[in-house]
Design an enzyme around this catalytic site. Structure first.
Site, short mmCIF file in Angstrom:
data_model
loop_
_atom_site.label_atom_id
_atom_site.label_comp_id
_atom_site.label_asym_id
_atom_site.label_seq_id
_atom_site.Cartn_x
_atom_site.Cartn_y
_atom_site.Cartn_z
N SER A 33 3.10 2.04 -9.71
CA SER A 33 2.51 0.74 -9.84
C SER A 33 0.45 0.74 -10.43
O SER A 33 0.74 1.87 -10.17
CB SER A 33 2.87 -0.30 -8.25
OG SER A 33 1.99 -1.65 -8.91
N PRO A 34 0.72 -0.43 -11.32
CA PRO A 34 -1.04 -0.29 -11.65
C PRO A 34 -2.22 0.02 -10.39
O PRO A 34 -1.49 -0.69 -9.32
CB PRO A 34 -1.48 -1.31 -11.69
CG PRO A 34 -0.07 -2.23 -12.47
CD PRO A 34 1.23 -1.21 -11.77
N GLN A 65 -1.64 -2.05 -18.21
CA GLN A 65 -1.30 -3.74 -17.64
C GLN A 65 -3.05 -4.27 -18.23
O GLN A 65 -4.60 -3.76 -17.73
CB GLN A 65 -1.22 -3.56 -15.87
CG GLN A 65 -1.48 -5.17 -15.84
CD GLN A 65 -1.62 -4.85 -13.66
OE1 GLN A 65 -2.74 -4.43 -13.23
NE2 GLN A 65 -0.62 -5.29 -12.76
N TYR A 125 -6.44 -13.40 -10.65
CA TYR A 125 -7.61 -12.72 -11.71
C TYR A 125 -7.41 -14.48 -12.65
O TYR A 125 -7.26 -15.86 -11.50
CB TYR A 125 -7.45 -12.17 -11.72
CG TYR A 125 -6.91 -10.58 -10.90
CD1 TYR A 125 -8.50 -10.48 -10.61
CD2 TYR A 125 -6.60 -10.30 -11.65
CE1 TYR A 125 -8.81 -9.26 -9.02
CE2 TYR A 125 -6.67 -9.05 -9.75
CZ TYR A 125 -7.45 -8.12 -9.36
OH TYR A 125 -8.17 -7.21 -8.47
N ARG A 171 2.74 -9.28 -14.38
CA ARG A 171 2.59 -9.53 -13.29
C ARG A 171 1.90 -10.94 -12.50
O ARG A 171 0.80 -11.28 -13.04
CB ARG A 171 1.79 -8.19 -12.62
CG ARG A 171 1.20 -9.10 -11.49
CD ARG A 171 0.55 -6.96 -10.21
NE ARG A 171 1.83 -6.38 -10.12
CZ ARG A 171 1.65 -5.69 -8.88
NH1 ARG A 171 0.07 -4.64 -8.48
NH2 ARG A 171 2.55 -5.08 -9.29
N GLY A 196 3.19 2.41 -5.97
CA GLY A 196 1.69 2.28 -5.51
C GLY A 196 1.12 3.23 -4.37
O GLY A 196 1.23 4.28 -4.70
N ARG A 197 0.97 2.93 -3.31
CA ARG A 197 0.92 4.21 -2.13
C ARG A 197 1.14 4.82 -2.32
O ARG A 197 1.29 6.16 -1.87
CB ARG A 197 -0.11 3.22 -0.96
CG ARG A 197 -1.56 2.40 -1.72
CD ARG A 197 -2.14 1.49 -0.44
NE ARG A 197 -1.23 0.21 -0.98
CZ ARG A 197 -2.11 -1.33 -0.37
NH1 ARG A 197 -3.43 -0.44 0.65
NH2 ARG A 197 -2.00 -2.37 -0.99
#
Length: 397
Positions: free
Chosen positions: A26-27, A103, A190, A238, A334-335
């Protein structure tokens, strides 16, 4: 690969791209770029996931306009000078049999914030004004993202057209860099997400008001980017399936939007959540294992589009169950990938796909395979010593 193999390690065709497996990185914002250009940090950060065996790697949020950066050291594709540094990363991933996507994003009214390790707070107007790159918070309406944020400039029709063109221009640069996938970031509060939500979009023109009006920017960008992006390359999007605000953007809205995005040529919906506001009345999604998977499941089923599940997916069997139960087509980490960059290879061992380390990079796998028999014997011996009493130990009566 036989059909009996775990779904996590079955290839997936998306247009002309065939992913080796269903695992996506993931970004993750790194705030390590220089004037929007990738640095050695990005080569190591993204390159290690290619060595780790992920089927697809997505870059961090990459700004289409310097005014739309999340932070001062974000990656960008608003300038031709940013192509070549990213191409080096792309070439490395390809040389290790991986696929990589970018992305593309515009942070809108959430432009200009500190990295998390510095507190994550909004930058002051004075700080934005002193930056060598131009900054300007933009939005559908002059409503700040929350306490500490300045009100954005409400975009007029010309400004909206400039934003759409910025996404298109960045897409053309992404093709020059050799990326396999473009993902449009329409979530997390965003710019595009702020147009979608009735709590941040108070317009009464064609770009606001009804659900159709609030979706117009997202669909305009998707159509124009799809036309600019090669037909054989997939387009992801996304979404924040719910925006985290009271009476805001809902999962039902996301299903409607996902159907329309599919008609525009979007191939995969990357299902995230939240991020619109920092107000105390926000409605955060409770975080637990796989907490966003239900969003992916409903969008996949009701919008009839492929989805990518993300959020506290940490175990190979958990990931396999999400796919086997029809709740997603791709699993994004991701993490967990930061914690274990070799998660895909370890998952292959867990699921019995690669007991001989053949999926690992050759320079790694050959040594691990050589160690394996001795390590197995040592573990068996250690287990026996823990179980079997020694001669001088008291025996139970």
């Amino acid at each position: 690969m036989t059909s009996s193999a775990p779904l996590l390690f079955q290839p997936l065709r998306l247009r002309g791209l065939v992913l080796n497996n269903r695992i996506v990185i993931s970004p993750m914002c790194q705030h390590a770029a220089e004037s929007g250009r990738a640095t050695p940090w990005h080569m190591v950060h993204l390159g290690k996931f290619a060595l780790g065996g992920a089927g697809l790697i997505l870059t961090e949020s990459t700004a289409v306009d310097p005014r739309g950066r999340i932070g001062t050291a974000d990656l960008g594709l608003w300038d031709d000078s940013q192509i070549e540094p990213l191409k080096g990363v792309v070439d490395f991933v390809h040389s290790n049999a991986g696929a990589i996507g970018v992305q593309l994003a515009h942070a809108g009214r959430k432009s200009g914030s500190q990295p998390l390790w510095e507190g994550g707070a909004a930058l002051s107007e004075q700080r934005l004004a002193s930056d060598p790159q131009p900054w300007q918070r933009l939005g559908p309406s002059a409503l700040p993202a929350g306490p500490g944020w300045s009100a954005p400039v409400a975009l007029d029709s010309a400004g909206i057209a400039d934003v759409v063109q910025a996404f298109v221009d960045a897409t053309l640069r992404a093709e020059q860099a050799g990326f396999d996938v473009v993902e449009l970031h329409f979530g997390h509060g965003y710019l595009v997400a702020s147009f979608l939500s009735p709590n941040s979009n108070h317009r009464n023109d064609e770009w606001g008001g009804s659900l159709e009006g609030r979706m117009r920017l997202a669909l305009e960008i998707a159509r124009k980017v799809r036309a600019a992006w090669p037909e054989g390359k997939p387009l992801f999007c996304r979404l924040s399936a719910v925006d985290g605000s009271v009476d805001g953007w809902s999962l039902e809205d996301s299903i409607v939007l996902s159907r329309e995005l599919a008609r525009c040529g979007v191939d995969v919906i990357d299902c995230s959540s939240g991020g619109l506001t920092e107000e105390t009345r926000a409605l955060p999604v409770p975080r637990g294992l796989g907490f966003q998977v239900p969003f992916s499941e409903r969008i996949r089923r009701e919008a009839e589009i492929k989805t990518q599940a993300v959020g506290m997916i940490v175990d190979a069997r958990q990931a396999e169950a999400v796919l086997a139960d029809g709740k997603a087509d791709l699993i994004a980490l991701g993490r967990e990938a930061l914690f274990d960059p070799y998660w895909p290879h370890h998952a292959a061992v867990t699921l019995g796909v690669d007991p001989e380390y053949k999926r690992w990079p050759m320079r790694h796998g050959v040594w691990l395979a050589k160690r394996a028999p001795g390590l197995a014997r040592a573990r068996e011996q250690a287990a026996a010593e823990l179980i079997e009493p020694t001669a001088n130990q008291e025996q139970p009566i």
